[in-house]
Design a protein around this motif. Sequence first.
Motif, mmCIF file in Angstrom:
data_model
loop_
_atom_site.group_PDB
_atom_site.id
_atom_site.type_symbol
_atom_site.label_atom_id
_atom_site.label_comp_id
_atom_site.label_asym_id
_atom_site.label_seq_id
_atom_site.Cartn_x
_atom_site.Cartn_y
_atom_site.Cartn_z
ATOM 1 N N SER A 64 0.845 -1.191 0.297
ATOM 2 C CA SER A 64 0.149 0.003 0.163
ATOM 3 C C SER A 64 0.951 1.177 0.243
ATOM 4 N N GLU A 65 1.983 1.193 0.686
ATOM 5 C CA GLU A 65 3.000 2.552 0.694
ATOM 6 C C GLU A 65 3.180 2.522 -0.412
ATOM 7 N N ILE A 66 3.527 2.131 -2.259
ATOM 8 C CA ILE A 66 4.099 2.948 -2.988
ATOM 9 C C ILE A 66 2.350 2.543 -3.831
ATOM 10 N N LYS A 67 1.472 2.858 -3.669
ATOM 11 C CA LYS A 67 0.654 3.304 -4.346
ATOM 12 C C LYS A 67 0.494 4.367 -4.938
ATOM 13 N N CYS B 278 6.334 -5.371 -8.943
ATOM 14 C CA CYS B 278 6.690 -4.551 -9.932
ATOM 15 C C CYS B 278 7.838 -3.222 -10.103
ATOM 16 N N TYR B 279 8.310 -3.270 -8.131
ATOM 17 C CA TYR B 279 9.594 -2.168 -7.648
ATOM 18 C C TYR B 279 10.890 -2.685 -7.211
ATOM 19 N N CYS B 280 11.165 -1.561 -6.561
ATOM 20 C CA CYS B 280 12.363 -1.495 -6.093
ATOM 21 C C CYS B 280 12.387 -0.409 -5.269
ATOM 22 N N ILE B 281 12.684 -0.527 -4.349
ATOM 23 C CA ILE B 281 13.436 0.447 -3.526
ATOM 24 C C ILE B 281 14.866 0.642 -3.191
ATOM 25 N N ILE B 282 15.301 1.638 -3.762
ATOM 26 C CA ILE B 282 16.898 1.851 -3.508
ATOM 27 C C ILE B 282 17.362 2.965 -2.699
ATOM 28 N N SER B 283 18.457 2.444 -1.590
ATOM 29 C CA SER B 283 18.654 3.198 -0.783
ATOM 30 C C SER B 283 20.011 3.495 -0.664
ATOM 31 N N ARG C 225 11.128 -1.686 -11.860
ATOM 32 C CA ARG C 225 11.748 -2.886 -12.976
ATOM 33 C C ARG C 225 12.266 -2.488 -13.920
ATOM 34 N N ASN C 226 11.048 -1.584 -15.182
ATOM 35 C CA ASN C 226 11.080 -2.191 -16.305
ATOM 36 C C ASN C 226 12.143 -1.058 -16.880
#
Length: 329
Positions: free
Chosen positions: A162-165, A261-266, A280-281
Amino acid sequence: MNETSKIAIFFDAENVPAAMVPEIISFLSTKGDILFQRAYADWSIANTKAWQTQITKTPITAIQQFHHNQEQAVDKAVMMDAIELAIKHEEIDIFTLVASDNGYYSLSLRLRELGKRVIGIGEKGKCSPIWINSCNEFQYFEDLEEVDDDILLQSEKPAETSEIKDFALEKFLERAFDSTPFYKDTNTKLLSQMWESILRQKPDFSVKDYGKKTAREFIMSFDDKFKVSDDGKNQKTFFVEKIESKNSQRITGIIKRKIGCYCIISSTDKDKKGDYFFYRNEINPKYKKQKLEKGMKVNFVVVREPNLNAGTFKDKNGRATDLMIEQQT
């Protein structure tokens, strides 16, 4: 104003993975209105189970074709029906043939002789040059964009998705904008036509689900991505312009978390601390075949910098694109 294309899709379900259907439909929905969707197979055989599940979620008509000890029985059924549809329905201008079976090249050529545009979709490495070159356009399964609708629009979401909605929604709107024709010779698009593109991808989409009353109000809420203007007349016509990022700085980071389909990058750059959202695409084409894993070292182009003092997840996290994987030690 460009007239919306009308599309018919024919799936050879015996040589097309059912898992590819959402990606195929998403790709084609950006090109026009899909009027016909038909999938052909002997549905009594065991390896069609996944397709039977997919058809319960997607409005595809399943056509039964027994083999009767006959080779290419499904191919022949597709060919007869496609030609009949092309002759009876002049309004259909795009025929999509989804198969890695190279025998469809003759159907493609015949449809083109009838004045139709043909899009072929198949598996890379299995499609021969004659099948590929018989089409006006050809797409490989492997190059289709992953669909993120499950993250975007499910009403009940696990906490971590839900946090990346907001990010999923932004990407959805970008895809709708990109599939909408430009207005005359400008760099803007009609809001009404962009909304048609949105509904082609998601017919039940409603701005009320996001606390807005009108399409204009909804698009304007993404003011770092879209600019909405009007023609100044009493009966206003509204236009949408995409705001392109001019930031091309590349920094380093570590994949912190994967969600659909998503990544969180630090970020590991001492001058650019914070987390960056990545779809990711948008990975650099050189690394498309590599699997992204938690803890992987990467570098990427900054689209939007994080605002660590912001109150919402959407504003607090930055945006990344053109991700490259660094050599792992």
